[in-house]
Design an enzyme around this catalytic site. Sequence first.
Site, PDB file in Angstrom:
ATOM      1  CG  ASN A 178      -8.754  -1.562  12.019  1.00  0.00           C
ATOM      2  OD1 ASN A 178      -8.001  -2.255  11.530  1.00  0.00           O
ATOM      3  ND2 ASN A 178      -9.366  -0.537  11.675  1.00  0.00           N
ATOM      4  CG  HIS A 190      -5.885  -2.314   9.000  1.00  0.00           C
ATOM      5  ND1 HIS A 190      -6.027  -1.126   9.598  1.00  0.00           N
ATOM      6  CD2 HIS A 190      -4.552  -2.450   8.688  1.00  0.00           C
ATOM      7  CE1 HIS A 190      -4.786  -0.557   9.902  1.00  0.00           C
ATOM      8  NE2 HIS A 190      -3.808  -1.473   9.279  1.00  0.00           N
ATOM      9  CG  ASP A 193      -0.347  -0.437   2.510  1.00  0.00           C
ATOM     10  OD1 ASP A 193       1.193  -0.281   2.734  1.00  0.00           O
ATOM     11  OD2 ASP A 193      -1.011  -0.825   3.323  1.00  0.00           O
ATOM     12  CD  GLU A 211      -8.730   0.940   7.941  1.00  0.00           C
ATOM     13  OE1 GLU A 211      -8.584   0.006   8.793  1.00  0.00           O
ATOM     14  OE2 GLU A 211      -8.057   1.881   8.297  1.00  0.00           O
TER      15      GLU A 211
HETATM   16  C1  GLP Z   1      -0.514  -0.306   8.561  1.00  0.00           C
HETATM   17  C2  GLP Z   1      -0.037  -0.526   7.241  1.00  0.00           C
HETATM   18  C3  GLP Z   1      -0.133  -2.210   7.356  1.00  0.00           C
HETATM   19  C4  GLP Z   1       0.281  -2.903   8.772  1.00  0.00           C
HETATM   20  C5  GLP Z   1      -0.651  -2.324   9.761  1.00  0.00           C
HETATM   21  C6  GLP Z   1       0.144  -2.431  11.174  1.00  0.00           C
HETATM   22  O1  GLP Z   1      -1.313   0.628   8.742  1.00  0.00           O
HETATM   23  N1  GLP Z   1      -0.844  -0.269   5.950  1.00  0.00           N
HETATM   24  O2  GLP Z   1      -0.009  -2.965   6.228  1.00  0.00           O
HETATM   25  O3  GLP Z   1       0.415  -4.168   8.541  1.00  0.00           O
HETATM   26  O4  GLP Z   1      -0.634  -0.887   9.468  1.00  0.00           O
HETATM   27  O5  GLP Z   1       1.119  -1.575  11.561  1.00  0.00           O
HETATM   28  P1  GLP Z   1       2.063  -1.574  12.662  1.00  0.00           P
HETATM   29  O6  GLP Z   1       3.046  -2.909  12.344  1.00  0.00           O
HETATM   30  O7  GLP Z   1       2.879  -0.425  12.764  1.00  0.00           O
HETATM   31  O8  GLP Z   1       1.261  -1.927  13.831  1.00  0.00           O
END
Ligand code: GLP
Length: 246
Positions: free
Chosen positions: A136, A138, A67, A143
């Site tokens: 959440n 995702h 992303d 989402e």
């Molecule tokens: C972000 C990314 C995801 C990631 C998730 C967890 O928003 N878009 O691909 O897996 O949230 O992030 P973190 O590892 O900082 O908790």
Amino acid sequence: MRIEIAKTPQAAAESIAARIIKVLTEKPDAVLGLATGATMEPVYQALIAAHRRGEVSFAQAMSFNLDEYCGLSPTHPGSYRATMNRLLFDHVDIDHSRTFVPDGAMADPVLAAADYEERIAGAGGIDLQLLGIGRNGHIGFNEPGSAFDSHTRQVSLHPETLKANQGFFADGSVPHHAITMGIATILAARSILVLATGGAKSTAVSQAIEGPVSAECPASALQQHGDVCWVMDTAAAGGLSRAKAS
Ligand code: GLP
């Protein structure tokens, strides 16, 4: 679905790195699906260290990130392109022109999304997709409520996600939109590796693994994939009914 529970976040990250190295050893020109997020940082550190020891080469590999934020130039430090360069690509022997991140700066996000899907297909699909999980549930930036047959597209970010990602922006202002691989795009990967660490992920992890398959928890879609391996630390595994660290 396979589940590995490591004692510490570092051990979990090292296990993920070892699995990526194994894939690259067996298939040096593997197409990797990569992820951002704080959870992935120790994985990339472990990969860089292994590369410096001569244990892995990315020279023939190709990568597609999950992303990207919309409206940020690739050089903006908060962009996932800049983040990937800083955390991994600049420190290993990967050919930068074979690393792809959705183009969040393109004026037409529909075109940018279609172009990304075409590039993935042109590369022959993703061999190994690395995933984190949002609090959440995702995956990528899909989402809750995202359709399981969704492909790469522009999405609006949930307020909880904006809050969770504030720390990555010096002024705390997270873009409200992103381009993400869809759930169908992710499920099309031949093999999927999910990393979750920390107690803040335990509810999302247990819902994704033991809860119903539902759009309310996008990561529950992974139950429908035939080759998924979850790696987590004991804190992230805390909500599972049969969790035991190995
Ligand atoms: C972000 C990314 C995801 C990631 C998730 C967890 O928003 N878009 O691909 O897996 O949230 O992030 P973190 O590892 O900082 O908790």
